[in-house]
Design a protein around this motif. Sequence first.
Motif, PDB file in Angstrom:
ATOM      1  N   TRP A 420      15.848 -18.592   4.418  1.00 32.71           N
ATOM      2  CA  TRP A 420      14.990 -17.537   3.865  1.00 32.71           C
ATOM      3  C   TRP A 420      14.235 -16.878   5.018  1.00 32.71           C
ATOM      4  CZ3 TRP A 420      15.167 -15.539  -0.815  1.00 32.71           C
ATOM      5  CH2 TRP A 420      15.683 -16.291  -1.871  1.00 32.71           C
ATOM      6  N   TYR A 421      14.197 -15.555   5.003  1.00 32.93           N
ATOM      7  CA  TYR A 421      13.478 -14.812   6.031  1.00 32.93           C
ATOM      8  C   TYR A 421      12.078 -14.467   5.523  1.00 32.93           C
ATOM      9  CZ  TYR A 421      18.004 -14.634   8.269  1.00 32.93           C
ATOM     10  OH  TYR A 421      19.179 -14.992   8.857  1.00 32.93           O
ATOM     11  N   PRO A 422      11.138 -14.123   6.458  1.00 29.69           N
ATOM     12  CA  PRO A 422       9.725 -13.974   6.064  1.00 29.69           C
ATOM     13  C   PRO A 422       9.523 -12.878   5.007  1.00 29.69           C
ATOM     14  CG  PRO A 422       9.939 -14.117   8.450  1.00 29.69           C
ATOM     15  CD  PRO A 422      11.318 -13.940   7.907  1.00 29.69           C
ATOM     16  N   TRP A 423       8.484 -13.083   4.212  1.00 29.66           N
ATOM     17  CA  TRP A 423       8.051 -12.057   3.267  1.00 29.66           C
ATOM     18  C   TRP A 423       7.507 -10.857   4.038  1.00 29.66           C
ATOM     19  CZ3 TRP A 423       8.795 -12.233  -1.898  1.00 29.66           C
ATOM     20  CH2 TRP A 423       9.047 -13.468  -2.496  1.00 29.66           C
ATOM     21  N   GLN A 424       7.735  -9.667   3.509  1.00 28.71           N
ATOM     22  CA  GLN A 424       7.218  -8.446   4.128  1.00 28.71           C
ATOM     23  C   GLN A 424       6.491  -7.617   3.074  1.00 28.71           C
ATOM     24  OE1 GLN A 424      10.469  -6.397   6.002  1.00 28.71           O
ATOM     25  NE2 GLN A 424      10.799  -7.984   7.533  1.00 28.71           N
ATOM     26  N   LEU A 425       5.346  -7.087   3.481  1.00 23.91           N
ATOM     27  CA  LEU A 425       4.559  -6.239   2.592  1.00 23.91           C
ATOM     28  C   LEU A 425       5.207  -4.854   2.495  1.00 23.91           C
ATOM     29  CD1 LEU A 425       1.929  -5.842   0.920  1.00 23.91           C
ATOM     30  CD2 LEU A 425       0.867  -5.030   3.034  1.00 23.91           C
ATOM     31  N   VAL A 426       5.340  -4.372   1.299  1.00 27.82           N
ATOM     32  CA  VAL A 426       5.894  -3.033   1.073  1.00 27.82           C
ATOM     33  C   VAL A 426       4.744  -2.040   1.071  1.00 27.82           C
ATOM     34  CG1 VAL A 426       7.177  -1.565  -0.538  1.00 27.82           C
ATOM     35  CG2 VAL A 426       7.809  -3.976  -0.269  1.00 27.82           C
ATOM     36  N   TYR A 427       4.839  -1.014   1.967  1.00 25.19           N
ATOM     37  CA  TYR A 427       3.754  -0.039   2.089  1.00 25.19           C
ATOM     38  C   TYR A 427       3.937   1.093   1.086  1.00 25.19           C
ATOM     39  CZ  TYR A 427       2.380  -2.463   6.288  1.00 25.19           C
ATOM     40  OH  TYR A 427       1.958  -3.431   7.162  1.00 25.19           O
ATOM     41  N   LYS A 428       2.812   1.461   0.481  1.00 24.87           N
ATOM     42  CA  LYS A 428       2.812   2.542  -0.488  1.00 24.87           C
ATOM     43  C   LYS A 428       1.462   3.241  -0.438  1.00 24.87           C
ATOM     44  CE  LYS A 428       2.190  -1.096  -4.000  1.00 24.87           C
ATOM     45  NZ  LYS A 428       0.886  -0.806  -4.541  1.00 24.87           N
ATOM     46  N   GLN A 429       1.228   4.110  -1.353  1.00 25.57           N
ATOM     47  CA  GLN A 429       0.067   4.993  -1.309  1.00 25.57           C
ATOM     48  C   GLN A 429      -1.255   4.241  -1.194  1.00 25.57           C
ATOM     49  OE1 GLN A 429      -0.306   7.455  -4.755  1.00 25.57           O
ATOM     50  NE2 GLN A 429      -1.789   8.826  -3.837  1.00 25.57           N
ATOM     51  N   ASN A 430      -1.375   3.118  -1.898  1.00 27.17           N
ATOM     52  CA  ASN A 430      -2.676   2.466  -1.935  1.00 27.17           C
ATOM     53  C   ASN A 430      -2.904   1.452  -0.824  1.00 27.17           C
ATOM     54  OD1 ASN A 430      -0.907   0.532  -2.808  1.00 27.17           O
ATOM     55  ND2 ASN A 430      -2.200  -0.216  -4.479  1.00 27.17           N
ATOM     56  N   ASN A 431      -1.898   1.250   0.054  1.00 23.50           N
ATOM     57  CA  ASN A 431      -2.138   0.293   1.137  1.00 23.50           C
ATOM     58  C   ASN A 431      -1.732   0.830   2.510  1.00 23.50           C
ATOM     59  OD1 ASN A 431       0.628   0.208   0.955  1.00 23.50           O
ATOM     60  ND2 ASN A 431       0.772  -2.008   0.680  1.00 23.50           N
ATOM     61  N   ILE A 432      -1.464   2.144   2.623  1.00 24.34           N
ATOM     62  CA  ILE A 432      -1.188   2.715   3.950  1.00 24.34           C
ATOM     63  C   ILE A 432      -2.440   2.638   4.809  1.00 24.34           C
ATOM     64  CG2 ILE A 432      -0.625   4.839   5.193  1.00 24.34           C
ATOM     65  CD1 ILE A 432       1.245   5.559   2.961  1.00 24.34           C
ATOM     66  N   ILE A 433      -3.579   2.995   4.202  1.00 25.64           N
ATOM     67  CA  ILE A 433      -4.863   2.935   4.909  1.00 25.64           C
ATOM     68  C   ILE A 433      -5.645   1.748   4.368  1.00 25.64           C
ATOM     69  CG2 ILE A 433      -7.027   4.114   5.384  1.00 25.64           C
ATOM     70  CD1 ILE A 433      -5.545   6.742   5.074  1.00 25.64           C
ATOM     71  N   GLY A 434      -6.079   0.891   5.274  1.00 23.81           N
ATOM     72  CA  GLY A 434      -6.816  -0.300   4.876  1.00 23.81           C
ATOM     73  C   GLY A 434      -7.142  -1.109   6.104  1.00 23.81           C
ATOM     74  N   THR A 435      -7.122  -2.400   5.992  1.00 24.82           N
ATOM     75  CA  THR A 435      -7.384  -3.287   7.119  1.00 24.82           C
ATOM     76  C   THR A 435      -6.064  -3.714   7.728  1.00 24.82           C
ATOM     77  OG1 THR A 435      -9.398  -4.114   6.086  1.00 24.82           O
ATOM     78  CG2 THR A 435      -8.440  -5.442   7.837  1.00 24.82           C
ATOM     79  N   VAL A 436      -5.887  -3.384   9.019  1.00 30.41           N
ATOM     80  CA  VAL A 436      -4.656  -3.800   9.685  1.00 30.41           C
ATOM     81  C   VAL A 436      -4.775  -5.261  10.083  1.00 30.41           C
ATOM     82  CG1 VAL A 436      -4.121  -1.484  10.508  1.00 30.41           C
ATOM     83  CG2 VAL A 436      -5.495  -3.024  11.924  1.00 30.41           C
ATOM     84  N   SER A 437      -3.647  -5.896  10.154  1.00 31.45           N
ATOM     85  CA  SER A 437      -3.608  -7.299  10.584  1.00 31.45           C
ATOM     86  C   SER A 437      -2.203  -7.580  11.074  1.00 31.45           C
ATOM     87  CB  SER A 437      -3.985  -8.236   9.430  1.00 31.45           C
ATOM     88  OG  SER A 437      -3.120  -8.048   8.328  1.00 31.45           O
ATOM     89  N   GLN A 438      -2.047  -8.732  11.702  1.00 37.30           N
ATOM     90  CA  GLN A 438      -0.735  -9.090  12.224  1.00 37.30           C
ATOM     91  C   GLN A 438      -0.647 -10.604  12.339  1.00 37.30           C
ATOM     92  OE1 GLN A 438       0.000 -10.416  15.535  1.00 37.30           O
ATOM     93  NE2 GLN A 438      -2.190 -10.822  15.876  1.00 37.30           N
ATOM     94  N   SER A 439       0.586 -11.070  12.414  1.00 39.53           N
ATOM     95  CA  SER A 439       0.848 -12.489  12.607  1.00 39.53           C
ATOM     96  C   SER A 439       2.075 -12.610  13.491  1.00 39.53           C
ATOM     97  CB  SER A 439       1.086 -13.196  11.272  1.00 39.53           C
ATOM     98  OG  SER A 439       1.415 -14.556  11.465  1.00 39.53           O
ATOM     99  N   GLY A 440       1.853 -13.112  14.687  1.00 41.03           N
ATOM    100  CA  GLY A 440       2.957 -13.253  15.621  1.00 41.03           C
ATOM    101  C   GLY A 440       3.566 -11.935  16.017  1.00 41.03           C
ATOM    102  N   GLY A 441       2.750 -10.887  16.059  1.00 46.80           N
ATOM    103  CA  GLY A 441       3.263  -9.573  16.410  1.00 46.80           C
ATOM    104  C   GLY A 441       3.864  -8.815  15.244  1.00 46.80           C
ATOM    105  N   MET A 442       3.874  -9.431  14.030  1.00 46.10           N
ATOM    106  CA  MET A 442       4.408  -8.764  12.846  1.00 46.10           C
ATOM    107  C   MET A 442       3.242  -8.247  12.004  1.00 46.10           C
ATOM    108  SD  MET A 442       7.082  -7.874  11.102  1.00 46.10           S
ATOM    109  CE  MET A 442       8.375  -8.900  11.818  1.00 46.10           C
ATOM    110  N   PRO A 443       3.191  -6.941  11.747  1.00 44.17           N
ATOM    111  CA  PRO A 443       2.090  -6.397  10.941  1.00 44.17           C
ATOM    112  C   PRO A 443       2.056  -7.045   9.560  1.00 44.17           C
ATOM    113  CG  PRO A 443       3.305  -4.632  12.026  1.00 44.17           C
ATOM    114  CD  PRO A 443       4.099  -5.879  12.236  1.00 44.17           C
ATOM    115  N   THR A 444       0.872  -7.385   9.125  1.00 46.10           N
ATOM    116  CA  THR A 444       0.699  -7.992   7.797  1.00 46.10           C
ATOM    117  C   THR A 444      -0.330  -7.254   6.960  1.00 46.10           C
ATOM    118  OG1 THR A 444      -0.963  -9.520   8.683  1.00 46.10           O
ATOM    119  CG2 THR A 444       1.330 -10.283   8.638  1.00 46.10           C
ATOM    120  N   GLY A 445      -0.895  -6.191   7.477  1.00 47.12           N
ATOM    121  CA  GLY A 445      -1.909  -5.454   6.733  1.00 47.12           C
ATOM    122  C   GLY A 445      -1.509  -4.010   6.529  1.00 47.12           C
TER     123      GLY A 445
END
Length: 565
Positions: A420-445
Amino acid sequence: MATAPTVPNFSQYNFELGDRSAVVTKQNGLNAALAQFGNSLAVMTESINDDLTVMEQQKSATQQAAQAGSESAQQAAADRQAVAEDRAHVDQQKQAIDTTAGQVNSHAQQVATDKQTVADNTATATQAAQDAGAAAGASIQAKNDAQALYGDLAAVDAAKSDAQQAATTATQGAQTATEKAQEASELLANAGTAFDKDAQETLTDATPGRLALVGAFGGYGAKLASEQYPLSDVETPPVDIASGRYSFNTAFHTNLPPVEGGATFGTIEVIPLSDSNNRNKLVVRTGAAGHPFEEWERAYIGAGGWVGPWKKVGEAKYRDVVGPDSEPLMSKGAFGLGAKAPIATDYFSSANFNDFNVPDGSYTVAGTWLNGPLGNGNHTGLVEVKGRVFGNQTVQVFRNRSIANSEVYERWGDGANDIWYPWQLVYKQNNIIGTVSQSGGMPTGAVFERDSNSLGTWIKHADGSMTCGGFYSGVVDITTTGFVTAGARRSATITQDYPQPFISTPVIEFTLSYDSTGPNTYFDITACQFTSVNSDIRFGMVFTAPVAVTGAEVRLSWTAFGRWY
C-alpha cells in the motif's frame, strides 16, 4: 363397488444429482403423493373387502335360491304330472258332464213331452234337476282347479328363471371381484413401500420413516406455515431446526431483516445446506401494507457462523441478466449503490484499511481503524474501493466527515505484491488555502498559507518556498563613520525579526519609502542587510548618507525570499 385410484406420475418428483434447492420440495411432494396414494389404496381395499362380503352373501342367497329353484322344479315336474293326470280326469269329467248334459237335455225333452208324467212324479224330477245342477257345479269347480294348476306352473317357471338370473349375477360379481382383487394386487406391487408406513402424527412430527402429511412443515397444501419458528431470537444459530416453513410474528421474534414498512408477520423457511444439522439457510418472506412483498435470506455454516448480514432477494431474479450468465445479480443497495453505504466492518477484516479482499463499492466507516489517512485511530466518513480485475491496483478514497474541511484522501495499493502506498490529500476549493505542512518532504497540508502578525506578513507554498515582508519607520541619526566611503556617514544597526523563520538565509529586498530631514532631502540614503545576527530569524540594516544627518525620519518596506522547509 371399488374404484381403482389413478397412479400418480412419480417421475415428476425426480431431481438431478446436486440439485439441493429442489430436493426438499420434490421429496415433500413425493412423500405427500405416496401418502395420498396409499390412503386411496387402503380405501379401495376396504371397498373390495366389502364387495367380497356382499358377494359371499349373494352367493349364499343364490345357492339357497338355486336349491329352492331345484326343489321348485322338481315340485313343478310333479305338479305337471298331477296336472296332466288332472287334465285327463277333467277331460273325463267333461265328457261325463257332456254326457250328463245330453242326458239332462234328453230328460228335459222327456219332461216337456210328458208333463203329466212329470206332474205325477214331481218329486222324482226335482231330485233329478238337483242332481244335474250339482253335476254342473262340480264340472265348473274342476275347470277352475285346472286353471289354478296352470297358474302355479307359470309361477314355478318364473321362479326358476329368477334363480337362473341370480346365479348368473352372482357369477359375474365373483368374476368382477376377482378382477378387482387382481388390479389391487398389481397396484400394491407397484406402490413401493410407502403403503405400509405410518403417517405423521402432527405437521411437525420429524420421526424417521413416517410419511409426510399434506402441509407438513409448512409444505405444499398448507395455507400458512404449520407452526411458529421455534427460536424467538432469529439471530440464534439455527442448529437442530427441522427443515420446512414456519410462521413468525414480531410480537414474539426479534432480529428479523429490516423489512420496508415494518411487516409484523410472515414466514421463515429453513433450508438445509448439507447433511449436517448445523448448516442451514433462512429465507424470510413478508410484506407490509402499502409496500411490496420482500424476500430476505441468510446462511449459517456451523463453525463459520453467519455468512454476512441479511440479504434482500430483489426483483432482478425475474428479469434478464446483464452480463455473463455466470455472474451474480446485484440487488439495490449492494456495495452502496442505489442505497445508503453498508457498514464497512462487514466487508473489511478487523477494521483495517489494508485489506485487498474488499469488493468494489462504497462503505460507511466509524470508530477506530488501522492504517487510515488519519493514522491509527478514530475515522468517521465514507471509503470507496475500486480495483483492477488483475488485482495489481486497488484504489481507496476516504471522505472524512469533518464539518470544517471535509477532507478527501486517496491512495492505491498493489495487491499482487501486498503493497500500500501513502495516503494523499486531494486538493479542492476549501483546502487550497490553509495551513501548509509536510512530512518527509511530502506536502500534507494546504497549497498556500497566507497570514500575518505584528512583525509582518508571509506566504508559504506547499513546495517549501516562502515570502515574508514588512515595513519599518523611525527617526535615526546618520552620523557614524566607518564601513562607508570617505566623508559619508551611517546609522547604528537596526534589527528586524521575520514574521516566520526561514531554514536558511533568505534574499532580502529593500524599498525606501521616504525620508524627511528638513529642507534638504537626501535621496541617496540606502539600507543594507546586516549579517552579523542570526540570519534565519532576523536581519540588520543601516541608513547611509553623504553627510551627517541628525534626526532623520525614514520609512522603508522589505521583502525576504527563502524556504520554510
